[in-house]
Scaffold this motif. Structure first.
Motif, PDB file in Angstrom:
ATOM      1  N   LEU A 201       0.829  -1.199   0.000  1.00 34.22           N
ATOM      2  CA  LEU A 201       0.000   0.000   0.000  1.00 34.22           C
ATOM      3  C   LEU A 201       0.865   1.251   0.000  1.00 34.22           C
ATOM      4  O   LEU A 201       0.578   2.224  -0.707  1.00 34.22           O
ATOM      5  CB  LEU A 201      -0.918   0.004   1.221  1.00 34.22           C
ATOM      6  N   ILE A 202       1.923   1.240   0.802  1.00 26.84           N
ATOM      7  CA  ILE A 202       2.830   2.385   0.878  1.00 26.84           C
ATOM      8  C   ILE A 202       3.638   2.494  -0.403  1.00 26.84           C
ATOM      9  O   ILE A 202       3.824   3.587  -0.951  1.00 26.84           O
ATOM     10  CB  ILE A 202       3.738   2.244   2.117  1.00 26.84           C
ATOM     11  N   TYR A 203       4.103   1.376  -0.912  1.00 31.61           N
ATOM     12  CA  TYR A 203       4.835   1.352  -2.179  1.00 31.61           C
ATOM     13  C   TYR A 203       4.013   2.013  -3.279  1.00 31.61           C
ATOM     14  O   TYR A 203       4.529   2.756  -4.116  1.00 31.61           O
ATOM     15  CB  TYR A 203       5.162  -0.096  -2.547  1.00 31.61           C
ATOM     16  N   GLU A 204       2.698   1.749  -3.273  1.00 33.54           N
ATOM     17  CA  GLU A 204       1.835   2.222  -4.351  1.00 33.54           C
ATOM     18  C   GLU A 204       1.259   3.622  -4.114  1.00 33.54           C
ATOM     19  O   GLU A 204       0.487   4.106  -4.929  1.00 33.54           O
ATOM     20  CB  GLU A 204       0.716   1.216  -4.584  1.00 33.54           C
ATOM     21  N   GLY A 205       1.624   4.260  -2.998  1.00 34.96           N
ATOM     22  CA  GLY A 205       1.256   5.658  -2.852  1.00 34.96           C
ATOM     23  C   GLY A 205       0.550   6.061  -1.573  1.00 34.96           C
ATOM     24  O   GLY A 205       0.302   7.256  -1.362  1.00 34.96           O
ATOM     25  N   ASP A 206       0.203   5.114  -0.706  1.00 35.74           N
ATOM     26  CA  ASP A 206      -0.467   5.480   0.545  1.00 35.74           C
ATOM     27  C   ASP A 206       0.508   6.239   1.439  1.00 35.74           C
ATOM     28  O   ASP A 206       1.628   5.787   1.673  1.00 35.74           O
ATOM     29  CB  ASP A 206      -0.966   4.219   1.254  1.00 35.74           C
ATOM     30  N   GLU A 207       0.094   7.376   1.931  1.00 31.90           N
ATOM     31  CA  GLU A 207       0.935   8.198   2.796  1.00 31.90           C
ATOM     32  C   GLU A 207       0.662   7.923   4.273  1.00 31.90           C
ATOM     33  O   GLU A 207       1.012   8.716   5.139  1.00 31.90           O
ATOM     34  CB  GLU A 207       0.703   9.681   2.497  1.00 31.90           C
ATOM     35  N   ARG A 208       0.048   6.766   4.561  1.00 35.88           N
ATOM     36  CA  ARG A 208      -0.294   6.408   5.934  1.00 35.88           C
ATOM     37  C   ARG A 208       0.338   5.070   6.313  1.00 35.88           C
ATOM     38  O   ARG A 208       0.636   4.241   5.466  1.00 35.88           O
ATOM     39  CB  ARG A 208      -1.807   6.290   6.092  1.00 35.88           C
ATOM     40  N   VAL A 209       0.521   4.888   7.606  1.00 35.57           N
ATOM     41  CA  VAL A 209       0.861   3.591   8.173  1.00 35.57           C
ATOM     42  C   VAL A 209      -0.386   3.092   8.904  1.00 35.57           C
ATOM     43  O   VAL A 209      -0.956   3.817   9.722  1.00 35.57           O
ATOM     44  CB  VAL A 209       2.035   3.688   9.168  1.00 35.57           C
TER      45      VAL A 209
END
Length: 279
Positions: A119-127
């Motif tokens: 998810l982060i790799y693909e652009g999510d700016e959240r953890v």
């Protein structure tokens, strides 16, 4: 109330999460079940070597035939899985008095599967982090606790791991009392679900002409459990263990090496110079 807990872990940080929760709340971790070889986190031996000497450990691939009878004999109150890359069979799920829960580092139902950092790799700016009731399919059970936070300032694999650790500890502290109280949790909405499969070889290769934030986010996601981010530099493909913004001022074209270091390079990206540390 003192709970008897069985942990299922194939990665030392997952064990520590369960162990620390039990220790800090006066519960008893009666058994840790792990795998002889995971294919994802490596062999179990390094994890076992990092366990406290008084930990009871069962190493087996045979969850139904071997693990289930051993767990049943211990009469646990709760089974907690964290970083355990196998479906847990009903023969185990039906054993604990209050039920079984799983710790997953994504804001479920988004990011189901073996690589939630996708998810982060693909652009999510959240953890994100979720503790949910364990169901017969991966990461589909009702949610008992969830936390979401901005990406850490240390946008590297270690920074993500620290953020997940903090969020999952908070989730466990909320989820276990709800489980014991018989709370069914909130069902996941299938319409919001997304899958997070393993990274491909092509995805591991960083494009150094992209914006620095994109490169940093991808590198961090790739390096959560082990260094697997790669970059083509100086005629070879290298592992990149971390990235840091550089103060170097340059008008070089994106992807250009502007400085070489003993342990890596400074590269001009689409917007900023980025310091890459070599593995």
């Amino acid at each position: 109330m003192t709970l008897r807990i069985v942990g299922l872990n194939a990665f030392l940080p997952g064990f520590r999460l369960v162990h620390d929760f039990a220790e800090q709340n006066g519960h008893e971790l009666v058994l840790v079940v792990t795998l002889p070889e995971t294919g994802r986190y490596g062999a179990a031996d390094p994890m076992v070597a990092g366990l406290p000497d008084d930990t009871n450990v069962l190493i087996t691939r045979k969850l139904r035939a071997v693990a289930a009878p051993v767990i049943a004999a211990l009469q646990p109150d709760v089974v907690i899985s964290a970083a355990f890359p196998r479906l847990i069979p009903d023969e185990i799920l039906e054993i604990p008095k209050y039920g079984a829960i799983n710790c997953h580092p994504s804001p479920l139902p988004a990011g189901r599967g073996p690589t939630p950092q996708r998810l982060i790799y693909e652009g999510d700016e959240r953890v994100g982090a979720t503790v949910h009731r364990t169901a017969s399919e991966f990461d589909t059970g009702a949610i008992l606790a969830q936390r979401i936070a901005p990406l850490p300032e240390d946008l590297n694999g270690t920074g993500l791991m620290q953020s997940w650790g903090t969020l999952l500890r908070e989730c466990l502290a909320e989820a276990v009392p709800r489980l014991v109280a018989g709370d069914p949790g909130e069902p996941q909405d299938p319409a919001l679900a997304s899958e997070a499969p393993f990274f491909t070889d092509a995805e591991r290769l960083l494009d150094l002409t992209e914006p620095s934030r994109v490169i940093r986010r991808k590198c961090a996601a790739l390096n959560v459990t082990s260094a697997s981010a790669q970059a083509d530099l100086d005629g070879a493909t290298h592992l990149i263990t971390r990235t840091d913004l550089s103060s170097a001022a340059t008008d070089a074209a994106p992807g250009t090496v502007v400085e070489r270091h003993d342990d890596g390079w400074t590269v001009q990206t689409a917007d900023h110079a980025l310091r890459l540390t070599r593995g």
